[in-house]
Design an enzyme around this catalytic site. Structure first.
Site, PDB file in Angstrom:
ATOM      1  N   GLU A 158       0.805  -1.234   0.000  1.00  0.00           N
ATOM      2  CA  GLU A 158       0.000   0.000   0.000  1.00  0.00           C
ATOM      3  C   GLU A 158       0.837   1.283   0.000  1.00  0.00           C
ATOM      4  O   GLU A 158       0.585   2.211   0.768  1.00  0.00           O
ATOM      5  CB  GLU A 158      -0.973  -0.024   1.190  1.00  0.00           C
ATOM      6  CG  GLU A 158      -1.911  -1.214   1.131  1.00  0.00           C
ATOM      7  CD  GLU A 158      -2.786  -1.407   2.375  1.00  0.00           C
ATOM      8  OE1 GLU A 158      -2.858  -0.500   3.204  1.00  0.00           O
ATOM      9  OE2 GLU A 158      -3.391  -2.485   2.502  1.00  0.00           O
ATOM     10  N   GLU A 263      -6.135 -10.700  -1.298  1.00  0.00           N
ATOM     11  CA  GLU A 263      -6.965 -10.477  -0.101  1.00  0.00           C
ATOM     12  C   GLU A 263      -8.430 -10.378  -0.511  1.00  0.00           C
ATOM     13  O   GLU A 263      -9.094  -9.385  -0.262  1.00  0.00           O
ATOM     14  CB  GLU A 263      -6.527  -9.192   0.626  1.00  0.00           C
ATOM     15  CG  GLU A 263      -5.062  -9.193   1.019  1.00  0.00           C
ATOM     16  CD  GLU A 263      -4.617  -7.951   1.794  1.00  0.00           C
ATOM     17  OE1 GLU A 263      -5.486  -7.205   2.283  1.00  0.00           O
ATOM     18  OE2 GLU A 263      -3.403  -7.738   1.907  1.00  0.00           O
TER      19      GLU A 263
HETATM   20  O1  G3I Z   1      -4.119  -7.888  18.818  1.00  0.00           O
HETATM   21  C1  G3I Z   1      -4.861  -6.792  19.373  1.00  0.00           C
HETATM   22  C2  G3I Z   1      -5.421  -7.169  20.696  1.00  0.00           C
HETATM   23  O2  G3I Z   1      -4.343  -7.380  21.576  1.00  0.00           O
HETATM   24  C3  G3I Z   1      -6.338  -6.061  21.183  1.00  0.00           C
HETATM   25  O3  G3I Z   1      -6.921  -6.436  22.369  1.00  0.00           O
HETATM   26  C4  G3I Z   1      -7.440  -5.768  20.158  1.00  0.00           C
HETATM   27  C5  G3I Z   1      -8.325  -4.605  20.567  1.00  0.00           C
HETATM   28  O4  G3I Z   1      -8.876  -3.959  19.437  1.00  0.00           O
HETATM   29  O5  G3I Z   1      -6.819  -5.426  18.949  1.00  0.00           O
HETATM   30  C6  G3I Z   1      -5.988  -6.462  18.423  1.00  0.00           C
HETATM   31  O6  G3I Z   1      -5.420  -5.991  17.266  1.00  0.00           O
HETATM   32  C7  G3I Z   1      -6.254  -5.967  16.143  1.00  0.00           C
HETATM   33  C8  G3I Z   1      -5.609  -6.829  15.068  1.00  0.00           C
HETATM   34  O7  G3I Z   1      -6.336  -6.707  13.876  1.00  0.00           O
HETATM   35  C9  G3I Z   1      -5.548  -8.298  15.478  1.00  0.00           C
HETATM   36  O8  G3I Z   1      -6.838  -8.804  15.628  1.00  0.00           O
HETATM   37  C10 G3I Z   1      -6.330  -4.535  15.656  1.00  0.00           C
HETATM   38  O9  G3I Z   1      -7.073  -3.760  16.597  1.00  0.00           O
HETATM   39  C11 G3I Z   1      -7.002  -4.474  14.311  1.00  0.00           C
HETATM   40  O10 G3I Z   1      -6.881  -3.136  13.805  1.00  0.00           O
HETATM   41  C12 G3I Z   1      -6.294  -5.399  13.355  1.00  0.00           C
HETATM   42  O11 G3I Z   1      -6.947  -5.315  12.122  1.00  0.00           O
HETATM   43  C13 G3I Z   1      -6.286  -5.905  11.020  1.00  0.00           C
HETATM   44  C14 G3I Z   1      -5.864  -4.819  10.028  1.00  0.00           C
HETATM   45  O12 G3I Z   1      -5.329  -5.395   8.859  1.00  0.00           O
HETATM   46  C15 G3I Z   1      -4.783  -3.918  10.618  1.00  0.00           C
HETATM   47  O13 G3I Z   1      -3.612  -4.642  10.853  1.00  0.00           O
HETATM   48  C16 G3I Z   1      -7.250  -6.877  10.359  1.00  0.00           C
HETATM   49  O14 G3I Z   1      -7.486  -7.968  11.250  1.00  0.00           O
HETATM   50  C17 G3I Z   1      -6.643  -7.395   9.051  1.00  0.00           C
HETATM   51  O15 G3I Z   1      -7.603  -8.157   8.357  1.00  0.00           O
HETATM   52  C18 G3I Z   1      -6.238  -6.222   8.180  1.00  0.00           C
HETATM   53  O16 G3I Z   1      -5.626  -6.716   7.016  1.00  0.00           O
HETATM   54  C19 G3I Z   1      -5.218  -5.731   6.055  1.00  0.00           C
HETATM   55  C20 G3I Z   1      -3.986  -6.258   5.366  1.00  0.00           C
HETATM   56  O17 G3I Z   1      -2.994  -6.555   6.322  1.00  0.00           O
HETATM   57  C21 G3I Z   1      -3.465  -5.250   4.340  1.00  0.00           C
HETATM   58  N1  G3I Z   1      -4.497  -4.890   3.402  1.00  0.00           N
HETATM   59  C22 G3I Z   1      -5.754  -4.425   3.983  1.00  0.00           C
HETATM   60  C23 G3I Z   1      -6.277  -5.470   4.964  1.00  0.00           C
HETATM   61  C24 G3I Z   1      -7.607  -5.048   5.532  1.00  0.00           C
HETATM   62  O18 G3I Z   1      -7.451  -3.898   6.302  1.00  0.00           O
END
Ligand code: G3I
Length: 376
Positions: A158, A263
């Site tokens: 990205e 994805e």
């Molecule tokens: O692990 C923490 C946990 O400790 C905490 O208690 C909780 C509270 O909100 O958050 C957890 O982290 C979350 C993480 O996913 C793991 O579940 C984050 O808040 C959340 O923002 C994160 O979202 C991920 C996002 O990327 C950001 O990294 C999504 O699951 C994931 O599907 C998404 O994937 C991205 C690709 O990597 C790149 N392209 C876009 C795609 C969709 O956004």
């Protein structure tokens, strides 16, 4: 002709917890194996086998895995020099034990990168040299640990704006506009046999697609080792037009690089901010129930639209399987999907191929039939 009693087979497996005889049916990955690999992305809970039935389903249906989150910088190196490899180790061991390939996600992204990467000891912006040495150490440590065990990495994720220009991210600010080439070069040294991809969303948009074409041409002109283009595929029932997806695959194919659909998911929910379709995770809106119409269940008519869109997309991917090497769904089941929480937290979406109980949706046997009909 192979039998397609998939739904019956899966339902009985998941309910009884028994392993099925292999000759009873064929799976998605088997049906598509003459054309491209079919993958999924695993959450940490799934990797740790804390979601009943999921890993058995994954073994049957998919032949390539991506970690949805646990290999991102903030997860794998939250503190400088301190690495959390346990979950990634577990995923790779599971994959190897089951003859499944692994894609690394992700070496460099402007999101999920800890603030310390860009700061010096006094909390001021770190020098170019310091950021570069941290990037090099990170890539060497992570790729070095899994050298030879990962098919390819989303090396840079990205890096482009919607108009195809370079995003003015912390990486860009710290390292200057050549930073993308630098990442590919460092990564290639760390594991020369790993494929390296540029990965982004909304690449069906002509301006962004052209931005990628320009980037790839510039990298190739300098002999930078890039081995594929990842089109994320965060779609909805309303967008994109199939023709736009097709145009992007054709245009990327002309670079000589393979295309990975990295994805894929198809949201069935109304998108609250049409100007910002895509996957920019910084978008965070307050939950409004009018944008959450299917909390109690998905009407048949909408579920049919979802099936049609999946069938149209896979038909397109099959037609371009000389270029498309992999199609990865962004998650196994609707319970796990990030789309329940973006751009509003707490919605009920249905974007994947397996439902909240890991049951195959009615489109799954149809997708298998589609591949069988293609005849290879
Ligand atoms: O692990 C923490 C946990 O400790 C905490 O208690 C909780 C509270 O909100 O958050 C957890 O982290 C979350 C993480 O996913 C793991 O579940 C984050 O808040 C959340 O923002 C994160 O979202 C991920 C996002 O990327 C950001 O990294 C999504 O699951 C994931 O599907 C998404 O994937 C991205 C690709 O990597 C790149 N392209 C876009 C795609 C969709 O956004």
């Amino acid at each position: 002709m192979r039998s397609t009693s998939l739904c019956l087979m899966l339902c009985s497996t998941l309910l009884s917890g028994t392993v099925l005889a292999e000759n009873q049916t064929i799976s998605l990955q088997q049906a598509y194996s003459p054309y491209f690999s079919v993958g999924t992305a695993l959450s940490e809970r799934q990797i740790r086998d804390q979601e009943p039935g999921t890993l058995d389903l994954v073994k049957q249906q998919f032949n390539v895995l991506t970690a949805e989150n646990i290999m991102k910088w903030e997860a794998i190196e939250p503190v400088e020099g301190q690495f959390n490899f346990a979950a990634a180790d577990a995923m790779i061991e599971f994959a190897e034990a089951n003859n499944i390939k692994v894609i690394g996600h992700v070496l460099l992204w402007h999101e999920q990168t800890p603030a310390w990467v860009f700061q010096d000891a006094k909390g001021q912006p770190a020098s170019k040299e310091l950021v570069l040495s941290r990037l090099t150490n990170h890539i060497n440590a992570v790729m070095g640990r899994y050298k030879g065990r990962i098919q390819g990495w989303d090396a840079v994720n990205e890096a482009l704006n919607e108009d195809g220009t370079l995003r003015q991210s912390n990486w860009y600010k710290a390292l200057g506009e050549d930073y993308i080439a630098t990442v590919f070069e460092i990564a290639h040294k760390a594991d020369p046999k790993a494929e390296l991809y540029y990965n982004d969303f909304n690449l069906f948009k002509p301006e962004k697609r052209d931005g990628v074409l320009k980037l790839v041409a510039a990298l190739k002109a300098k002999n930078v080792p890039i081995h594929g283009i990842g089109e994320q595929g965060h779609y909805s029932l309303d967008y994109p037009e199939l023709q736009q997806v097709e145009d992007s695959i054709i245009a990327f194919g002309k670079t000589g690089l393979p295309v990975m659909i990295t994805e894929l998911d198809i949201s069935v929910l109304p998108f609250p901010d049409p100007e910002n379709i895509g996957a920019d995770i910084s978008l965070n809106m307050q939950l409004k129930q009018e944008f959450n119409p299917y909390a109690a269940g998905l009407p048949k008519a909408v579920s049919d639209q979802l099936s049609n869109k999946y069938l149209q997309l896979f038909e397109l991917f099959l037609r371009h399987s000389n270029v498309v090497q992999r199609v990865t769904l962004w998650g196994v089941n609707d319970n796990q999907t990030w789309r329940n929480d973006w751009p509003m937290k707490g919605r009920t979406d249905y974007p994947l191929l397996f439902d909240r109980k890991n049951q195959p949706k009615e489109v799954v046997p149809k997708l298998i039939k589609l591949a069988e009909k293609a005849g290879k």
